[in-house]
Design a protein around this motif. Structure first.
Motif, PDB file in Angstrom:
ATOM      1  N   MET A 151     -16.005  -8.652 -15.570  1.00 46.63           N
ATOM      2  CA  MET A 151     -15.465  -8.720 -14.049  1.00 46.63           C
ATOM      3  C   MET A 151     -16.121  -7.869 -13.143  1.00 46.63           C
ATOM      4  N   THR A 152     -16.247  -8.267 -12.191  1.00 48.09           N
ATOM      5  CA  THR A 152     -16.703  -7.610 -11.038  1.00 48.09           C
ATOM      6  C   THR A 152     -15.937  -6.911 -10.102  1.00 48.09           C
ATOM      7  N   VAL A 153     -16.152  -6.209  -9.238  1.00 48.14           N
ATOM      8  CA  VAL A 153     -15.182  -5.477  -8.173  1.00 48.14           C
ATOM      9  C   VAL A 153     -14.961  -6.394  -7.301  1.00 48.14           C
ATOM     10  N   ALA A 154     -15.500  -7.513  -7.199  1.00 43.27           N
ATOM     11  CA  ALA A 154     -15.347  -8.362  -5.763  1.00 43.27           C
ATOM     12  C   ALA A 154     -13.847  -9.042  -5.791  1.00 43.27           C
ATOM     13  N   PRO A 155     -13.239  -9.495  -6.712  1.00 42.92           N
ATOM     14  CA  PRO A 155     -11.939  -9.811  -6.638  1.00 42.92           C
ATOM     15  C   PRO A 155     -10.733  -8.790  -6.288  1.00 42.92           C
ATOM     16  N   VAL A 156     -11.096  -7.621  -7.025  1.00 38.73           N
ATOM     17  CA  VAL A 156     -10.200  -6.395  -6.822  1.00 38.73           C
ATOM     18  C   VAL A 156     -10.158  -6.087  -5.185  1.00 38.73           C
ATOM     19  N   LEU A 157     -11.425  -6.068  -4.807  1.00 35.42           N
ATOM     20  CA  LEU A 157     -11.846  -5.489  -3.664  1.00 35.42           C
ATOM     21  C   LEU A 157     -11.151  -6.666  -2.333  1.00 35.42           C
ATOM     22  N   VAL A 158     -11.276  -7.866  -2.601  1.00 37.65           N
ATOM     23  CA  VAL A 158     -10.745  -8.962  -1.852  1.00 37.65           C
ATOM     24  C   VAL A 158      -9.180  -9.050  -1.768  1.00 37.65           C
ATOM     25  N   VAL A 169      11.080   7.753   5.972  1.00 35.15           N
ATOM     26  CA  VAL A 169      10.150   8.775   5.125  1.00 35.15           C
ATOM     27  C   VAL A 169       9.493   8.049   3.899  1.00 35.15           C
ATOM     28  N   LEU A 170      10.238   7.195   3.037  1.00 29.01           N
ATOM     29  CA  LEU A 170       9.573   6.397   2.312  1.00 29.01           C
ATOM     30  C   LEU A 170       8.467   5.431   2.729  1.00 29.01           C
ATOM     31  N   LEU A 171       8.822   4.751   3.678  1.00 26.97           N
ATOM     32  CA  LEU A 171       7.837   3.905   4.394  1.00 26.97           C
ATOM     33  C   LEU A 171       6.536   4.480   5.091  1.00 26.97           C
ATOM     34  N   GLY A 172       6.640   5.792   5.364  1.00 28.80           N
ATOM     35  CA  GLY A 172       5.578   6.577   5.747  1.00 28.80           C
ATOM     36  C   GLY A 172       4.787   7.008   4.612  1.00 28.80           C
ATOM     37  N   THR A 173       5.564   7.425   3.301  1.00 22.07           N
ATOM     38  CA  THR A 173       4.910   7.762   2.056  1.00 22.07           C
ATOM     39  C   THR A 173       4.233   6.495   1.547  1.00 22.07           C
ATOM     40  N   HIS A 174       4.694   5.353   1.719  1.00 21.41           N
ATOM     41  CA  HIS A 174       3.989   4.143   1.006  1.00 21.41           C
ATOM     42  C   HIS A 174       2.858   3.997   2.201  1.00 21.41           C
ATOM     43  N   ILE A 175       2.798   3.929   3.278  1.00 21.04           N
ATOM     44  CA  ILE A 175       1.708   3.770   3.986  1.00 21.04           C
ATOM     45  C   ILE A 175       0.410   4.859   3.702  1.00 21.04           C
ATOM     46  N   THR A 176       0.906   6.010   3.766  1.00 19.54           N
ATOM     47  CA  THR A 176      -0.201   7.181   3.743  1.00 19.54           C
ATOM     48  C   THR A 176      -0.898   7.042   1.982  1.00 19.54           C
ATOM     49  N   VAL A 177      -0.059   6.923   0.975  1.00 21.86           N
ATOM     50  CA  VAL A 177      -0.596   6.964  -0.034  1.00 21.86           C
ATOM     51  C   VAL A 177      -1.256   5.787  -0.447  1.00 21.86           C
ATOM     52  N   GLY A 178      -0.928   4.462   0.234  1.00 25.09           N
ATOM     53  CA  GLY A 178      -1.550   3.137   0.033  1.00 25.09           C
ATOM     54  C   GLY A 178      -2.829   3.369   0.730  1.00 25.09           C
ATOM     55  N   LEU A 179      -3.131   3.972   1.825  1.00 22.52           N
ATOM     56  CA  LEU A 179      -4.448   3.936   2.432  1.00 22.52           C
ATOM     57  C   LEU A 179      -5.086   5.005   1.683  1.00 22.52           C
ATOM     58  N   ALA A 180      -4.815   6.108   1.348  1.00 22.37           N
ATOM     59  CA  ALA A 180      -5.545   6.952   0.530  1.00 22.37           C
ATOM     60  C   ALA A 180      -6.239   6.308  -0.577  1.00 22.37           C
ATOM     61  N   GLY A 181      -5.128   5.349  -1.357  1.00 21.59           N
ATOM     62  CA  GLY A 181      -5.727   4.677  -2.617  1.00 21.59           C
ATOM     63  C   GLY A 181      -6.843   3.727  -2.081  1.00 21.59           C
ATOM     64  N   PHE A 182      -6.556   3.070  -1.084  1.00 23.58           N
ATOM     65  CA  PHE A 182      -7.708   2.137  -0.555  1.00 23.58           C
ATOM     66  C   PHE A 182      -8.813   2.681  -0.210  1.00 23.58           C
ATOM     67  N   ALA A 183      -8.792   4.011   0.444  1.00 19.31           N
ATOM     68  CA  ALA A 183     -10.086   4.768   0.730  1.00 19.31           C
ATOM     69  C   ALA A 183     -10.707   5.146  -0.630  1.00 19.31           C
ATOM     70  N   LEU A 184     -10.178   5.686  -1.560  1.00 16.39           N
ATOM     71  CA  LEU A 184     -10.644   5.940  -3.112  1.00 16.39           C
ATOM     72  C   LEU A 184     -11.332   4.892  -3.735  1.00 16.39           C
ATOM     73  N   LEU A 185     -10.498   3.570  -3.464  1.00 13.49           N
ATOM     74  CA  LEU A 185     -11.059   2.273  -4.110  1.00 13.49           C
ATOM     75  C   LEU A 185     -12.335   1.924  -3.250  1.00 13.49           C
ATOM     76  N   LEU A 186     -12.516   2.084  -2.070  1.00 13.84           N
ATOM     77  CA  LEU A 186     -13.665   1.951  -1.498  1.00 13.84           C
ATOM     78  C   LEU A 186     -14.595   3.199  -1.870  1.00 13.84           C
ATOM     79  N   ALA A 187     -14.451   4.159  -2.192  1.00 13.72           N
ATOM     80  CA  ALA A 187     -15.600   5.245  -2.528  1.00 13.72           C
ATOM     81  C   ALA A 187     -15.793   4.995  -4.027  1.00 13.72           C
ATOM     82  N   TRP A 188     -14.860   4.470  -4.770  1.00 17.93           N
ATOM     83  CA  TRP A 188     -15.413   4.055  -6.038  1.00 17.93           C
ATOM     84  C   TRP A 188     -16.229   2.642  -6.120  1.00 17.93           C
ATOM     85  N   VAL A 189     -15.984   1.976  -5.522  1.00 14.36           N
ATOM     86  CA  VAL A 189     -16.861   0.635  -5.329  1.00 14.36           C
ATOM     87  C   VAL A 189     -18.205   0.773  -4.657  1.00 14.36           C
TER      88      VAL A 189
END
Length: 120
Positions: free
Chosen positions: A1-8, A97-117
């Motif tokens: 499996m490649t990273v393309a489907p995950v990234l898309v 507060v929970l929505l702010g946490t959702h956004i912040t942590v989600g974007l941090a996860g996406f940034a780490l995903l991009l760094a990993w890819v």
């Protein structure tokens, strides 16, 4: 499996989440788009976990998987906080507060995903 489907899938979930955030700031809410964001987020999380376990033919995941593992953890926390934020309608402060946490942590996860890819 490649990273393309995950990234898309996760890019689509992130872009839709940013659009939903804009709608939230305008005071609008579209339930169908929220459901699609939820489905894309969980599908992306599941495919990322599958990718970290290796490809179907048994070859291990490419590159260092430490960023990938941390991204999975952040996406899981983001999914949980987003789900709880949707349930916390009684208290607007807690929901925000929970929505702010959702956004912040989600974007941090996406940034780490991009760094990993980019490292694979």
């Amino acid at each position: 499996m490649t990273v393309a489907p995950v990234l898309v899938i996760l890019s689509a979930a992130t872009a839709l989440g940013l659009y939903l955030g804009l709608l939230y700031l305008r005071g609008e809410r579209k339930q169908g788009l929220v459901a699609l964001h939820l489905l894309l987020g969980f599908a992306g999380l599941e495919t990322l976990v599958m990718l970290l376990h290796g490809t179907p033919d048994g070859t291990p995941a490419a590159g260092s998987i430490s960023f990938g593992k941390v991204a999975v953890g952040l996406f899981a926390v983001s999914a949980f906080s987003g789900f709880i934020a949707a349930l916390a309608r009684r208290s607007p402060v807690a929901a925000n507060v929970l929505l702010g946490t959702h956004i912040t942590v989600g974007l941090a996860g996406f940034a780490l995903l991009l760094a990993w890819v980019s490292g694979t």
